[in-house]
Design a protein around this motif. Sequence first.
Motif, PDB file in Angstrom:
ATOM      1  N   LEU A 242       0.833  -1.210   0.000  1.00 17.32           N
ATOM      2  CA  LEU A 242       0.000   0.000   0.000  1.00 17.32           C
ATOM      3  C   LEU A 242       0.865   1.256   0.000  1.00 17.32           C
ATOM      4  O   LEU A 242       0.529   2.251  -0.662  1.00 17.32           O
ATOM      5  N   GLU A 243       1.970   1.235   0.739  1.00 22.39           N
ATOM      6  CA  GLU A 243       2.882   2.383   0.741  1.00 22.39           C
ATOM      7  C   GLU A 243       3.490   2.582  -0.651  1.00 22.39           C
ATOM      8  O   GLU A 243       3.583   3.707  -1.143  1.00 22.39           O
ATOM      9  N   TRP A 244       3.904   1.486  -1.281  1.00 17.13           N
ATOM     10  CA  TRP A 244       4.492   1.573  -2.626  1.00 17.13           C
ATOM     11  C   TRP A 244       3.475   2.100  -3.639  1.00 17.13           C
ATOM     12  O   TRP A 244       3.777   2.969  -4.456  1.00 17.13           O
ATOM     13  N   ALA A 245       2.251   1.577  -3.581  1.00  8.95           N
ATOM     14  CA  ALA A 245       1.203   2.011  -4.503  1.00  8.95           C
ATOM     15  C   ALA A 245       0.865   3.483  -4.300  1.00  8.95           C
ATOM     16  O   ALA A 245       0.624   4.225  -5.259  1.00  8.95           O
TER      17      ALA A 245
ATOM     18  N   ALA B  11      12.923   4.807  -1.561  1.00  7.27           N
ATOM     19  CA  ALA B  11      12.735   4.968  -0.119  1.00  7.27           C
ATOM     20  C   ALA B  11      11.266   4.888   0.278  1.00  7.27           C
ATOM     21  O   ALA B  11      10.406   5.510  -0.337  1.00  7.27           O
ATOM     22  N   ASN B  12      11.002   4.114   1.324  1.00  5.06           N
ATOM     23  CA  ASN B  12       9.671   4.024   1.929  1.00  5.06           C
ATOM     24  C   ASN B  12       9.684   4.869   3.198  1.00  5.06           C
ATOM     25  O   ASN B  12      10.357   4.526   4.164  1.00  5.06           O
ATOM     26  N   ASP B  13       8.960   5.975   3.190  1.00  3.35           N
ATOM     27  CA  ASP B  13       8.933   6.845   4.372  1.00  3.35           C
ATOM     28  C   ASP B  13       7.588   6.793   5.102  1.00  3.35           C
ATOM     29  O   ASP B  13       7.303   7.632   5.948  1.00  3.35           O
ATOM     30  N   PHE B  14       6.753   5.826   4.770  1.00  6.76           N
ATOM     31  CA  PHE B  14       5.460   5.602   5.419  1.00  6.76           C
ATOM     32  C   PHE B  14       4.526   6.809   5.266  1.00  6.76           C
ATOM     33  O   PHE B  14       3.782   7.161   6.178  1.00  6.76           O
ATOM     34  N   ALA B  15       4.551   7.395   4.075  1.00  5.60           N
ATOM     35  CA  ALA B  15       3.694   8.553   3.805  1.00  5.60           C
ATOM     36  C   ALA B  15       2.218   8.188   3.860  1.00  5.60           C
ATOM     37  O   ALA B  15       1.390   8.971   4.358  1.00  5.60           O
ATOM     38  N   TRP B  16       1.853   7.000   3.336  1.00  6.48           N
ATOM     39  CA  TRP B  16       0.443   6.592   3.365  1.00  6.48           C
ATOM     40  C   TRP B  16      -0.025   6.403   4.803  1.00  6.48           C
ATOM     41  O   TRP B  16      -1.119   6.846   5.180  1.00  6.48           O
ATOM     42  N   THR B  17       0.782   5.755   5.621  1.00  8.04           N
ATOM     43  CA  THR B  17       0.430   5.518   7.023  1.00  8.04           C
ATOM     44  C   THR B  17       0.214   6.836   7.754  1.00  8.04           C
ATOM     45  O   THR B  17      -0.767   6.998   8.495  1.00  8.04           O
ATOM     46  N   ARG B  18       1.103   7.803   7.547  1.00  9.35           N
ATOM     47  CA  ARG B  18       0.995   9.080   8.247  1.00  9.35           C
ATOM     48  C   ARG B  18      -0.199   9.901   7.753  1.00  9.35           C
ATOM     49  O   ARG B  18      -0.816  10.636   8.521  1.00  9.35           O
ATOM     50  N   ALA B  19      -0.525   9.741   6.457  1.00  7.75           N
ATOM     51  CA  ALA B  19      -1.679  10.470   5.917  1.00  7.75           C
ATOM     52  C   ALA B  19      -2.997   9.846   6.356  1.00  7.75           C
ATOM     53  O   ALA B  19      -4.002  10.545   6.531  1.00  7.75           O
ATOM     54  N   ARG B  20      -2.989   8.530   6.558  1.00  4.77           N
ATOM     55  CA  ARG B  20      -4.232   7.784   6.826  1.00  4.77           C
ATOM     56  C   ARG B  20      -4.581   7.726   8.310  1.00  4.77           C
ATOM     57  O   ARG B  20      -5.750   7.660   8.671  1.00  4.77           O
ATOM     58  N   PHE B  21      -3.569   7.749   9.184  1.00  2.00           N
ATOM     59  CA  PHE B  21      -3.797   7.550  10.618  1.00  2.00           C
ATOM     60  C   PHE B  21      -3.090   8.625  11.437  1.00  2.00           C
ATOM     61  O   PHE B  21      -2.048   9.129  11.055  1.00  2.00           O
ATOM     62  N   GLY B  22      -3.687   8.924  12.615  1.00  2.00           N
ATOM     63  CA  GLY B  22      -3.043   9.774  13.591  1.00  2.00           C
ATOM     64  C   GLY B  22      -3.257  11.256  13.334  1.00  2.00           C
ATOM     65  O   GLY B  22      -4.100  11.630  12.516  1.00  2.00           O
ATOM     66  N   PRO B  23      -2.464  12.085  14.059  1.00  2.00           N
ATOM     67  CA  PRO B  23      -1.396  11.702  14.985  1.00  2.00           C
ATOM     68  C   PRO B  23      -1.950  11.063  16.254  1.00  2.00           C
ATOM     69  O   PRO B  23      -3.091  11.320  16.633  1.00  2.00           O
ATOM     70  N   PRO B  24      -1.142  10.223  16.911  1.00  2.00           N
ATOM     71  CA  PRO B  24      -1.646   9.464  18.055  1.00  2.00           C
ATOM     72  C   PRO B  24      -1.639  10.271  19.353  1.00  2.00           C
ATOM     73  O   PRO B  24      -0.937  11.269  19.481  1.00  2.00           O
TER      74      PRO B  24
END
Length: 382
Positions: A28-31, A224-237
């Motif tokens: 998902l991050e790559w896509a 490079a995978n910087d977890f952009a999808w994760t940060r955009a989709r969830f949080g901040p915690p």
Amino acid sequence: MSPRAGQAGHPAHTLAFVESPVQLLNVLEWAHLHGLRGADEPARPSVPAQARRSPASAIQPADSELTVVVLSPTDPMTRGQLRRMADLARDEGYRVRWEEARGGTTAPFSTIGGLAGALRRADRIVMGDPFSRYVQLLLTITRARDLVVVDDGTATMEFVAQLARGERLVRWHRKGGRPGARDLLFAPVSSSARRRLTPSARRRVEVFSSMPVTETPEGVTITANDFAWTRARFGPPRITKGADMVGTSLVETGVVDGDRYLEAVRGLARAHGATRYFAHRRESAEKLHRLAAETGLEIVRPDLPLELIARRGPIGRTILSFPSTVVHTLPLALVGTGVRVAVFDIDPTWLTENASPRAQGFLSGVTGTARDVHRLAAVSLA
């Protein structure tokens, strides 16, 4: 991109094979980075080349449809996390094909036979575990010109190094020595997979990783995978005052002695005031029960990869970990939150007699190459 992908009305088709929740997260991050789309949605713009480590040769799969194939394992915890991740993939608009790939003696033959047509039609293959014999078998069928390896944790570091050195593909925790009968039987397939994962005039290879890459194989694009999808989709915690601990499956894989591991967890929890222990999906119920009874830690069985759990929160202000993938991924997922990730090295005396001779050096490398983490001093294991 392959010629078929450029034909009007025929967007490139990407087929991704995953066997773990972390692999699916990184697909998902790559896509997300490359702007892939679901089957029925318009193409998304791909991220500018400056975001990539090797922009000149980076594979740019914009205007491409993605189908994720889950080669489901039998472990209940892994299956549960994979089902949650599959739901997230569907929410993003991607097709998900769930295969009971290990559901009996004939399951592999049925799965491979059922996927043969899709494999031959695919323009691009994405895989989370190039060491997987299942994936290596599937690679013998595909005609795809573009191959992508997304992170499967610390194993990605070893895969890139082995590919650069032209070595056979062997997991780092496997004990050294002569190959077994099954290894010899499968050797031709493994050799074929290694050749297919070597770039050539007819094939391009990309590695999408948040792990440090010290040996880059010639012709391989490192993205490079910087977890952009994760940060955009969830949080901040929400951040709590205490500390949380991350579990590891080093005992289950035969690398670390169970009693010494228990002593280390108890010492770390006492020294740093940890209250929760986030279990690895492969940790045994017996071991976790003993940890709870002897350390007083609350055992948490996450229903998603820890990067997503931490990003959703609540999460401790300090996260304690032994050498593992999360010492590389959590600082990226939690950038800007103020959460500190701290790593405690594996003492050589904890290793079992069955541990690979390479285990200590590899684990030290995992810790030593981690960025934005704190190295913990030794704690009393008394």
